[in-house]
Design a protein around this motif. Structure first.
Motif, mmCIF file in Angstrom:
data_model
loop_
_atom_site.group_PDB
_atom_site.id
_atom_site.type_symbol
_atom_site.label_atom_id
_atom_site.label_comp_id
_atom_site.label_asym_id
_atom_site.label_seq_id
_atom_site.Cartn_x
_atom_site.Cartn_y
_atom_site.Cartn_z
ATOM 1 N N THR A 51 0.823 -1.200 0.000
ATOM 2 C CA THR A 51 0.000 0.000 0.000
ATOM 3 C C THR A 51 0.857 1.250 0.000
ATOM 4 O O THR A 51 0.580 2.200 -0.723
ATOM 5 C CB THR A 51 -0.922 -0.002 1.238
ATOM 6 O OG1 THR A 51 -1.650 -1.217 1.251
ATOM 7 C CG2 THR A 51 -1.893 1.166 1.209
ATOM 8 N N MET A 80 -5.539 -1.427 -4.332
ATOM 9 C CA MET A 80 -6.603 -0.834 -3.522
ATOM 10 C C MET A 80 -6.327 0.639 -3.261
ATOM 11 O O MET A 80 -7.239 1.464 -3.276
ATOM 12 C CB MET A 80 -6.739 -1.604 -2.200
ATOM 13 C CG MET A 80 -7.410 -2.945 -2.392
ATOM 14 S SD MET A 80 -7.820 -3.737 -0.846
ATOM 15 C CE MET A 80 -6.242 -4.119 -0.212
ATOM 16 N N SER A 81 -5.077 0.977 -3.006
ATOM 17 C CA SER A 81 -4.814 2.382 -2.694
ATOM 18 C C SER A 81 -5.004 3.247 -3.935
ATOM 19 O O SER A 81 -5.500 4.364 -3.832
ATOM 20 C CB SER A 81 -3.429 2.567 -2.065
ATOM 21 O OG SER A 81 -2.440 2.524 -3.044
ATOM 22 N N GLY A 95 -10.729 -5.963 -3.848
ATOM 23 C CA GLY A 95 -9.399 -6.309 -3.366
ATOM 24 C C GLY A 95 -9.454 -6.966 -1.986
ATOM 25 O O GLY A 95 -8.793 -7.977 -1.715
ATOM 26 N N VAL A 114 -11.977 -1.377 -4.417
ATOM 27 C CA VAL A 114 -11.311 -1.533 -3.110
ATOM 28 C C VAL A 114 -11.881 -2.759 -2.399
ATOM 29 O O VAL A 114 -11.141 -3.616 -1.901
ATOM 30 C CB VAL A 114 -11.506 -0.276 -2.240
ATOM 31 C CG1 VAL A 114 -10.890 -0.508 -0.851
ATOM 32 C CG2 VAL A 114 -10.877 0.938 -2.895
ATOM 33 N N GLN A 153 -8.718 3.577 -4.452
ATOM 34 C CA GLN A 153 -9.287 4.505 -3.469
ATOM 35 C C GLN A 153 -9.070 5.952 -3.912
ATOM 36 O O GLN A 153 -9.956 6.785 -3.790
ATOM 37 C CB GLN A 153 -8.622 4.231 -2.115
ATOM 38 C CG GLN A 153 -9.048 5.141 -0.992
ATOM 39 C CD GLN A 153 -7.903 6.042 -0.562
ATOM 40 O OE1 GLN A 153 -6.761 5.876 -0.994
ATOM 41 N NE2 GLN A 153 -8.222 7.029 0.257
#
Lengths: 273, 262
Positions: free
Chosen positions: A214, A225-226, A240, A237, A229
Motif C-alpha cells: 500500500t 486498492m490504494s 481487493g 477496493v 481509493q
C-alpha cells in the motif's frame, strides 16, 4: 462417525426428509458466508448507501468481473510476496526458536529483545526498507517476514522449554548430550507448537505484505486498492479486500491441513483407536 | 556380597552455600543383585538420592561409588523410571522402549545394523510385563498401568546393572499396583538386576525389598536399616501374615517419629 456414513451412503430410504440427509455442520460455513452477503446487500438497499461509501456485494462481484485481469495479476503478486516472506519466516523462525530454546541463558537474554522488536509496528519499518531496497516486492516480502516470524519463534522456543524434567533426567542419566535430548525429544515435541503457529503466521504475513504494498509498491493488491481509493473506485477496493480474504482462508486451510498431517499424534482425541 | 552402590557420608546442598541442605551425612550400601527400598517422610531427599546415584548431581562432600567407579558424571549403567511414565507421544510403545538404545554409547552405533535383534528383545520384555502385542500402539492408547509397564521395559532395555525406581506405582489404583509389584518382583528374580526403589508405600517396600532404609526428615540421612526376613519367591498372600504387618507397623512408627523431630 455413523452420521457421516449415513449421509455419504447412497440413500436407500427415500422416505427420509431432505433436511435430515444434509450434513448441516459441513454446510454451515457456506450458509453463513452466503448469509453475510445477503445481509450486507439488504443493508445497502435499505439504507440506500451510495457505492462510493459502501457498495453492495453484487456491485463488488461486478467489479471483480469487470477488473478481473488486474485483480488476478495483483492477487498473484500479493500471494507471491506473502508466501516468500512467510517461507523465510518459517526457516528463520524455526532456527531462531531452536537457538533460543537451546539454553536458559540465551532464552533470558534474547526474549526481551524479541518482545521489544515485536512491539514496533511493522508499518513504521517500511520506509526504512524502502531506503535500503527501493520500492517494490522486496520491502513487501521483508515486511511479511518481519511480522510473521515472531509467533513461530515463540512457539518453537516454548515447545523446547517445556520438556518434562523427568524425561530429561532419564536421558541424561543414560549419558545423553544436549544435542541428543534436543533431537530425540525437544524438536519433535515443539513440532505441534510450530505447526500451530504457522496458521497465525500466515495471516500476519498477509497483513505485512499488503501494508508494504500500500505504501511502497507499484504492484500487488495493497497498491491496487490504494490507487482505486484515490480514484473513488470503492467497489474495486472492496473487490481487493474480498480477494485478500479468499487468499487468507485458502492459505490458513493449507496450514491447518499440514498441521494435521504432520502432528496428528498431538490431536489424539480426533484419532480413533 | 560386593557392593554395587556405595554412598559414603555424602552432603548435597542446592542453590549455593546458603541453599537448602537436602541430604547430610548420608551413608548407604547396596549389594549387587539386591533389592533395596528407601522410605521416609516427604521431603527427606529421596529424589536427591536418585540423582546422586545416577550421577545427575555430584555431591559437595562425600563419595558416591557405583560399579567400582567414583561417580563424577552420569553413569550409563542405570535405568530409571518415575511416577510419571513420560512416554513420548509421537513414538509407538516399541519405539519408546528402544529410545535408551539410541542414547547409550555401547548400543547406539549397533542399533541400525542389529535392529531386528533389539526389537526382538523389546518384544520379549513387553511379553514379560504382560504387554505382548502392544508395541505398535501409541502410549496414549494405553491405560496408566500399561504405560507404567512400558516405562519399566524402557528402563530395562539396555540391560542396566542398576534400576532406580522413584515411586513408579504411586499414581495407579490398588489392584494395578499389586499386579505391577508382581511384575517387578519377577523381573528382579529373572534378571538379577540391582534395584533401588524409592517409595512412600510401606507395604510396597516390605513386599518387594530385601533391605529397607528409613530416612530422616531434611536434611536426609539413613536413620535405620531393616533386613526383610520373608523368603522369596514371595506371594501377595505374605502381606496378610502377622510378621508382615508388624514390620509395616514398625516402619510406620519410625517415619512418624522422624516427622515429629522435623
Amino acid at each position: 462417525m455413523s452420521v457421516v456414513t449415513k449421509n455419504t451412503a447412497p440413500s436407500t430410504t427415500p422416505g427420509k426428509p431432505l433436511a435430515q440427509r444434509i450434513n448441516w455442520v459441513k454446510l454451515a460455513p457456506w450458509l453463513y458466508t452466503v448469509g453475510l452477503f445477503v445481509l450486507w446487500e439488504l443493508l445497502v438497499i435499505v439504507l440506500q448507501t451510495p457505492p462510493t461509501i459502501l457498495p453492495a456485494p453484487s456491485r463488488v462481484f461486478q467489479a471483480i468481473a469487470q477488473y478481473w485481469s488486474p485483480i488476478w495479476k495483483n492477487s498473484l503478486q500479493t500471494l507471491y510476496t506473502t508466501t516468500v516472506g512467510f517461507a523465510i519466516a518459517v526457516v528463520a523462525g524455526l532456527a531462531i526458536g531452536l537457538f533460543i530454546g537451546w539454553s536458559k541463558a540465551i532464552y533470558a537474554g534474547l526474549y526481551p529483545l524479541m518482545i521489544g522488536f515485536n512491539a514496533i509496528p511493522k508499518v513504521a519499518l517500511v520506509p526504512i526498507l524502502v531506503i535500503w531496497f527501493g520500492i517494490g516486492a522486496v520491502p513487501a516480502i521483508l515486511t511479511a517476514f518481519l511480522i510473521s516470524f515472531f509467533p513461530i519463534v515463540v512457539n518453537v522456543a516454548t515447545g523446547l522449554a517445556t520438556i518434562e524434567p523427568e524425561t530429561e533426567d532419564v536421558l541424561r542419566a543414560l549419558g545423553a548430550k544436549k544435542l541428543d535430548i534436543m533431537l530425540k525429544v525437544g524438536i519433535p515435541r515443539s513440532m505441534p507448537y510450530f505447526f500451530g503457529s504457522l496458521k497465525i503466521a500466515i495471516t500476519l504475513a498477509f497483513v505485512g505484505s499488503v501494508v508494504s504494498e500500500t505504501v511502497a509498491s507499484n504492484y500487488g493488491l495493497g497498491n491496487m486498492m490504494s490507487s482505486a481509493q484515490s480514484q473513488f473506485n470503492v467497489p474495486l477496493v472492496f473487490a481487493g479486500l474480498l480477494m485478500l480474504a479468499v487468499e487468507g482462508i485458502a492459505m490458513y486451510a493449507l496450514m491447518a491441513w499440514i498441521e494435521m498431517r504432520m502432528t496428528g499424534w498431538a490431536h489424539r482425541s480426533s484419532m480413533s483407536h | 556380597m560386593p557392593h554395587l552402590v556405595s554412598i559414603d557420608n555424602v552432603d548435597m546442598r542446592y542453590g549455593g552455600a546458603a541453599g537448602t541442605l537436602a541430604v547430610s551425612g548420608l551413608t548407604m550400601k547396596v549389594g549387587k543383585g539386591e533389592f533395596a527400598a528407601v522410605v521416609g517422610p516427604s521431603g527427606c531427599g529421596k529424589s536427591t538420592l536418585m540423582k546422586l546415584v545416577t550421577g545427575l548431581h555430584i555431591p559437595q562432600s562425600g563419595v558416591v561409588i557405583v560399579a567400582d567407579k567414583h561417580v563424577t558424571k552420569p553413569v550409563s549403567i542405570v535405568g530409571m523410571a518415575f511416577q510419571n511414565p513420560t512416554m513420548l507421544p509421537w513414538r509407538t510403545t516399541l519405539d519408546n522402549i528402544l529410545l535408551p538404545l539410541e542414547i547409550v554409547e555401547r548400543h547406539r552405533h549397533r542399533l541400525r545394523a542389529n535392529k531386528r535383534e533389539y526389537v526382538e528383545k523389546a518384544e520379549h520384555l513387553l511379553e514379560t510385563v504382560g504387554l505382548k502385542g502392544f508395541g505398535s500402539k501409541f502410549p496414549w492408547q494405553l491405560s496408566g498401568g500399561m504405560q507404567q509397564r512400558a516405562n519399566l521395559c524402557r528402563a530395562l532395555i539396555h540391560e542396566p546393572e542398576l534400576l532406580m525406581l522413584d515411586e513408579p506405582f504411586g499414581a495407579l489404583d490398588a489392584f494395578t499396583r499389586e499386579e505391577l509389584w508382581c511384575v517387578i518382583r519377577d523381573l528382579h528374580a529373572a534378571q538379577g538386576v540391582t534395584i533401588i526403589l524409592v517409595t512412600h508405600d510401606l507395604r510396597e517396600a516390605t513386599f518387594l525389598a530385601d533391605r529397607i532404609f528409613v530416612m530422616s526428615a531434611r536434611p536426609g540421612k539413613v536413620l535405620k536399616e531393616h533386613t526383610v526376613p520373608f523368603a522369596r519367591p514371595r506371594d501377595l498372600e505374605v502381606m496378610y501374615e502377622k510378621g508382615f504387618n508388624d514390620m509395616v507397623h514398625e516402619l510406620h512408627g519410625e517415619i512418624a517419629s522422624a516427622r515429629v523431630v522435623a
